[in-house]
Scaffold this active site. Structure first.
Site, PDB file in Angstrom:
ATOM      1  N   HIS A   1      65.225  71.336  48.099  1.00 28.90           N
ATOM      2  CA  HIS A   1      66.462  71.438  48.876  1.00 28.90           C
ATOM      3  C   HIS A   1      67.284  72.552  48.257  1.00 28.90           C
ATOM      4  O   HIS A   1      67.275  72.730  47.031  1.00 28.90           O
ATOM      5  CB  HIS A   1      67.307  70.157  48.780  1.00 28.90           C
ATOM      6  CG  HIS A   1      66.654  68.932  49.307  1.00 28.90           C
ATOM      7  ND1 HIS A   1      66.440  68.710  50.635  1.00 28.90           N
ATOM      8  CD2 HIS A   1      66.188  67.831  48.661  1.00 28.90           C
ATOM      9  CE1 HIS A   1      65.870  67.526  50.800  1.00 28.90           C
ATOM     10  NE2 HIS A   1      65.701  66.976  49.614  1.00 28.90           N
TER      11      HIS A   1
ATOM     12  N   HIS B   1      58.760  68.808  47.585  1.00 31.07           N
ATOM     13  CA  HIS B   1      59.750  69.438  48.467  1.00 31.07           C
ATOM     14  C   HIS B   1      60.871  70.051  47.645  1.00 31.07           C
ATOM     15  O   HIS B   1      60.962  69.850  46.438  1.00 31.07           O
ATOM     16  CB  HIS B   1      60.296  68.450  49.505  1.00 31.07           C
ATOM     17  CG  HIS B   1      61.162  67.356  48.969  1.00 31.07           C
ATOM     18  ND1 HIS B   1      60.664  66.252  48.302  1.00 31.07           N
ATOM     19  CD2 HIS B   1      62.500  67.170  49.023  1.00 31.07           C
ATOM     20  CE1 HIS B   1      61.665  65.446  47.975  1.00 31.07           C
ATOM     21  NE2 HIS B   1      62.794  65.993  48.401  1.00 31.07           N
TER      22      HIS B   1
ATOM     23  N   TYR C   1      64.682  70.743  37.044  1.00 29.15           N
ATOM     24  CA  TYR C   1      64.563  71.741  38.105  1.00 29.15           C
ATOM     25  C   TYR C   1      65.680  71.598  39.129  1.00 29.15           C
ATOM     26  O   TYR C   1      65.447  71.328  40.303  1.00 29.15           O
ATOM     27  CB  TYR C   1      63.192  71.626  38.781  1.00 29.15           C
ATOM     28  CG  TYR C   1      62.055  71.647  37.795  1.00 29.15           C
ATOM     29  CD1 TYR C   1      61.862  72.746  36.958  1.00 29.15           C
ATOM     30  CD2 TYR C   1      61.185  70.576  37.693  1.00 29.15           C
ATOM     31  CE1 TYR C   1      60.815  72.771  36.044  1.00 29.15           C
ATOM     32  CE2 TYR C   1      60.134  70.593  36.790  1.00 29.15           C
ATOM     33  CZ  TYR C   1      59.956  71.679  35.969  1.00 29.15           C
ATOM     34  OH  TYR C   1      58.922  71.715  35.069  1.00 29.15           O
TER      35      TYR C   1
END
Length: 180
Positions: free
Chosen positions: A61, A59, A149
């Site tokens: 954000h 996922h 990341y």
């Protein structure tokens, strides 16, 4: 029931996107490079500012600010998801559901995404910290500085954080901060 999204022209939004069936494919080096290129391409066509970002294996954000007079984040996400899906490296396609196979979808992303309109500076700070602490929360690293990341290092350069922020401590967030 009709799903409604909160939209304000020129608004700042927090987003969560999750891979289909939580496939752990986003942090593969080829996919990281692809995702960066896809974001650049879409940002060129439909400008926006990435205020914060974290990419995890299944996922991501981020916080975006849209240009004044623009509230269409959905087209940006549709393009990002579409361009990425066409070219990404994936695990075996055997686990795709029949309904997705019938629609010729590759099953890279969950169909929807979570968005939250940032209300004020406190709300922004809470979501910024949530983003940068997320790799620690998921047990991927011991400190935000150790996750590659993320926009954490940019925030350190800007003076928002000390490099040791979030190390050696557990940060707990209200349940309304993010949805995963």
């Amino acid at each position: 029931m009709q799903y409604r999204r909160a939209t304000i022209k020129g608004g700042t939004y927090f987003f969560t996107l999750v891979t289909y069936k939580r496939q752990r494919l986003l942090c593969l080096p080829t996919n990281v490079c692809l995702l960066k290129n896809v974001f650049r391409y879409v940002m060129h066509q439909h400008p926006f500012i990435i205020d914060a970002f974290v990419l995890l294996p299944d996922h991501l954000h981020c916080i975006w600010t849209l240009p004044q007079g623009d509230r269409n984040f959905s087209i940006r996400w549709r393009l990002i998801k579409s361009y990425f899906s066409r070219q990404c490296i994936t695990p075996s396609q055997e686990n795709l559901s029949t309904s997705r196979q019938n629609k010729k979808e590759r099953g890279i992303w969950q169909r929807r995404f979570w968005e939250h309109l940032i209300r004020d500076e406190i709300d922004f700070k809470n979501h910024l910290e949530y983003i940068h602490y997320n790799p620690v929360k998921h047990g991927l690293v011991k400190a935000p500085k150790d996750w590659e990341y993320s926009s954490f290092h940019r925030s350190v350069r800007q003076g928002t954080y000390d490099i040791t922020w979030g190390a050696g401590q557990e940060i707990v967030y209200d349940s309304d901060i993010a949805k995963e």
